[in-house]
Design an enzyme around this catalytic site. Structure first.
Site, mmCIF file in Angstrom:
data_model
loop_
_atom_site.group_PDB
_atom_site.id
_atom_site.type_symbol
_atom_site.label_atom_id
_atom_site.label_comp_id
_atom_site.label_asym_id
_atom_site.label_seq_id
_atom_site.Cartn_x
_atom_site.Cartn_y
_atom_site.Cartn_z
ATOM 1 N N GLN A 90 0.883 -0.963 -0.460
ATOM 2 C CA GLN A 90 0.098 0.299 -0.090
ATOM 3 C C GLN A 90 0.470 0.616 -0.141
ATOM 4 O OE1 GLN A 90 -3.889 -0.636 2.928
ATOM 5 N NE2 GLN A 90 -2.044 -1.757 3.464
ATOM 6 N N CYS A 103 -5.200 15.076 -19.001
ATOM 7 C CA CYS A 103 -4.963 14.113 -20.079
ATOM 8 C C CYS A 103 -4.089 13.271 -19.649
ATOM 9 C CB CYS A 103 -4.537 14.805 -21.234
ATOM 10 S SG CYS A 103 -2.538 14.828 -20.896
ATOM 11 N N HIS A 136 -1.033 1.760 -4.724
ATOM 12 C CA HIS A 136 -1.540 2.840 -3.951
ATOM 13 C C HIS A 136 -0.700 3.793 -5.396
ATOM 14 C CE1 HIS A 136 -3.865 1.690 -0.532
ATOM 15 N NE2 HIS A 136 -4.529 1.961 -0.774
ATOM 16 N N ASN A 150 3.014 -7.725 13.442
ATOM 17 C CA ASN A 150 2.277 -5.368 14.068
ATOM 18 C C ASN A 150 2.670 -6.079 15.653
ATOM 19 O OD1 ASN A 150 1.336 -3.669 14.136
ATOM 20 N ND2 ASN A 150 -0.172 -4.200 12.503
ATOM 21 N N PRO A 151 3.242 -5.382 15.550
ATOM 22 C CA PRO A 151 3.464 -4.521 17.315
ATOM 23 C C PRO A 151 1.839 -4.361 18.146
ATOM 24 C CG PRO A 151 4.953 -2.636 16.258
ATOM 25 C CD PRO A 151 4.068 -3.760 15.377
HETATM 26 N N1 APR Z 1 7.123 -2.320 12.383
HETATM 27 C C1 APR Z 1 5.409 -3.624 12.155
HETATM 28 N N2 APR Z 1 4.361 -2.962 11.619
HETATM 29 C C2 APR Z 1 4.293 -1.591 12.589
HETATM 30 C C3 APR Z 1 5.732 -0.331 13.114
HETATM 31 C C4 APR Z 1 6.974 -1.155 12.661
HETATM 32 N N3 APR Z 1 7.845 -1.128 12.990
HETATM 33 N N4 APR Z 1 5.457 0.501 13.384
HETATM 34 C C5 APR Z 1 4.473 1.185 13.450
HETATM 35 N N5 APR Z 1 3.266 -0.564 12.698
HETATM 36 C C6 APR Z 1 2.316 -0.773 12.476
HETATM 37 C C7 APR Z 1 1.484 -0.116 13.373
HETATM 38 O O1 APR Z 1 0.911 -0.266 14.469
HETATM 39 C C8 APR Z 1 -0.468 -0.338 12.032
HETATM 40 O O2 APR Z 1 -1.312 -1.029 12.480
HETATM 41 O O3 APR Z 1 1.733 -0.200 10.634
HETATM 42 C C9 APR Z 1 0.568 -0.006 11.104
HETATM 43 C C10 APR Z 1 0.420 1.294 10.425
HETATM 44 O O4 APR Z 1 -0.914 1.300 9.915
HETATM 45 P P1 APR Z 1 -1.235 2.597 8.963
HETATM 46 O O5 APR Z 1 -0.430 4.020 9.645
HETATM 47 O O6 APR Z 1 -3.127 3.137 9.303
HETATM 48 O O7 APR Z 1 -0.854 2.158 7.541
HETATM 49 P P2 APR Z 1 -1.366 1.576 6.586
HETATM 50 O O8 APR Z 1 -2.192 0.514 6.832
HETATM 51 O O9 APR Z 1 -0.800 1.568 5.318
HETATM 52 O O10 APR Z 1 -2.595 2.575 5.691
HETATM 53 C C11 APR Z 1 -3.655 2.673 4.610
HETATM 54 O O11 APR Z 1 -4.211 4.502 4.397
HETATM 55 O O12 APR Z 1 -4.194 6.257 4.627
HETATM 56 C C12 APR Z 1 -4.346 5.412 3.750
HETATM 57 O O13 APR Z 1 -3.481 5.344 1.647
HETATM 58 C C13 APR Z 1 -2.796 5.617 3.007
HETATM 59 O O14 APR Z 1 -1.768 3.690 2.261
HETATM 60 C C14 APR Z 1 -2.128 4.418 3.341
HETATM 61 C C15 APR Z 1 -3.561 2.903 3.721
HETATM 62 ZN ZN ZN Z 2 -1.999 17.018 -20.030
#
Ligand code: APR
Ligand code: ZN
Length: 243
Positions: free
Chosen positions: A97, A126, A115, A209-210
């Protein structure tokens, strides 16, 4: 007999890594949700939507400049590298993502960017598409074909994922033995549906994921660690196999 994660990984032929902002967090790039996330400081509707860009192209463009500067200064971390190294041992695809391009820079070969990518631009009128790197104009550049504003070629809130990109992500998800979900809150659709495609095709789901996510209850192996803590150790299972 309940398979251990190690047995499951040893048997896996094809692995898909579904990644989110958390995998780049240890490269110094902010996540969106959770502690210190971008959406705690900014209103996404004022920065990451087509309406926001129409209302204030300069503000949106400068925000993406700032993110691009930070991403250029960042490096792939041991989590990105571990996934790339696994390519020497198994069939690996990454469905991300993230728009930061760090999986490419870690030399992962099969990367589907749901994304888009912050280093590509597209015309607001265009079909022109361009590349951008370390140019930081104050205003969005003009399209060389029609003169309209260019914008970041990324998926904003309220916009759909490119059909081909989505089909590729689904194809990977329904054909893998193991899906490893790293660093995503699974808050955003339709990316948060891909694990169900994998599960429906008998894949094992692993989450790194923590924190818990709304889908942690469906996960077979939940590793409450960061990407850099967990991924190199997980990948070492394969390296020990091929010795
Ligand atoms: N290692 C693993 N996981 C982690 C770490 C780490 N060091 N640090 C944070 N996290 C986890 C958090 O606990 C959380 O669950 O990563 C996750 C990040 O979540 P988001 O910030 O929501 O990111 P994401 O899931 O990629 O968001 C999806 O939302 O805003 C839109 O387009 C944007 O692509 C993005 C989409
Ligand atoms: Zn153009």
């Amino acid at each position: 007999m309940i398979d251990t994660l190690e047995d499951t990984l040893k048997r896996a032929e094809k692995l898909v890594f579904l990644t989110g902002a958390g995998i780049s967090q240890e490269s110094g790039i902010s996540t969106f949700r959770g502690n210190g996330g971008l959406w705690q400081k900014y209103d996404p509707m004022k920065l990451a939507s087509a309406q926001a860009f129409r209302d204030d192209p300069r503000l949106v463009w400068r925000w993406y400049n700032d993110r691009r500067r930070k991403i250029l200064a960042a490096k792939p971390n041991l989590g990105h590298m571990a996934i790339a190294n696994l390519q020497d041992h198994r069939q690996v695809s990454v469905v991300t993502q993230n728009i930061d391009g760090l999986h490419h820079r870690a030399e992962s070969r099969e990367v589907t960017e749901l994304h888009g990518n912050i280093f590509t631009t597209k015309c607001t009128k265009c079909n022109f598409r361009g590349k951008i790197r370390d140019e930081f104009f104050d205003l969005p550049p003009s399209c060389e074909k029609c003169g309209s504003y260019l914008r970041p070629d990324v998926v904003w809130f309220g916009e759909g994922i490119n059909r081909e990109v989505w089909n590729q992500a689904v194809m990977h998800s329904i054909s893998c033995d193991v899906m490893i979900i790293v660093g995503t809150s699974l808050a955003v659709s339709p990316a948060n549906k891909l694990h169900s495609y994998a599960k429906n095709n008998k894949a094992t789901l692993v989450e790194i994921n923590p924190e818990n996510t709304p889908f942690s209850y469906k996960i077979d192996f939940s590793i409450k660690k960061t990407a850099v803590d967990a991924l190199p150790r997980l990948i070492s299972i394969f390296e020990s196999l091929s010795k």
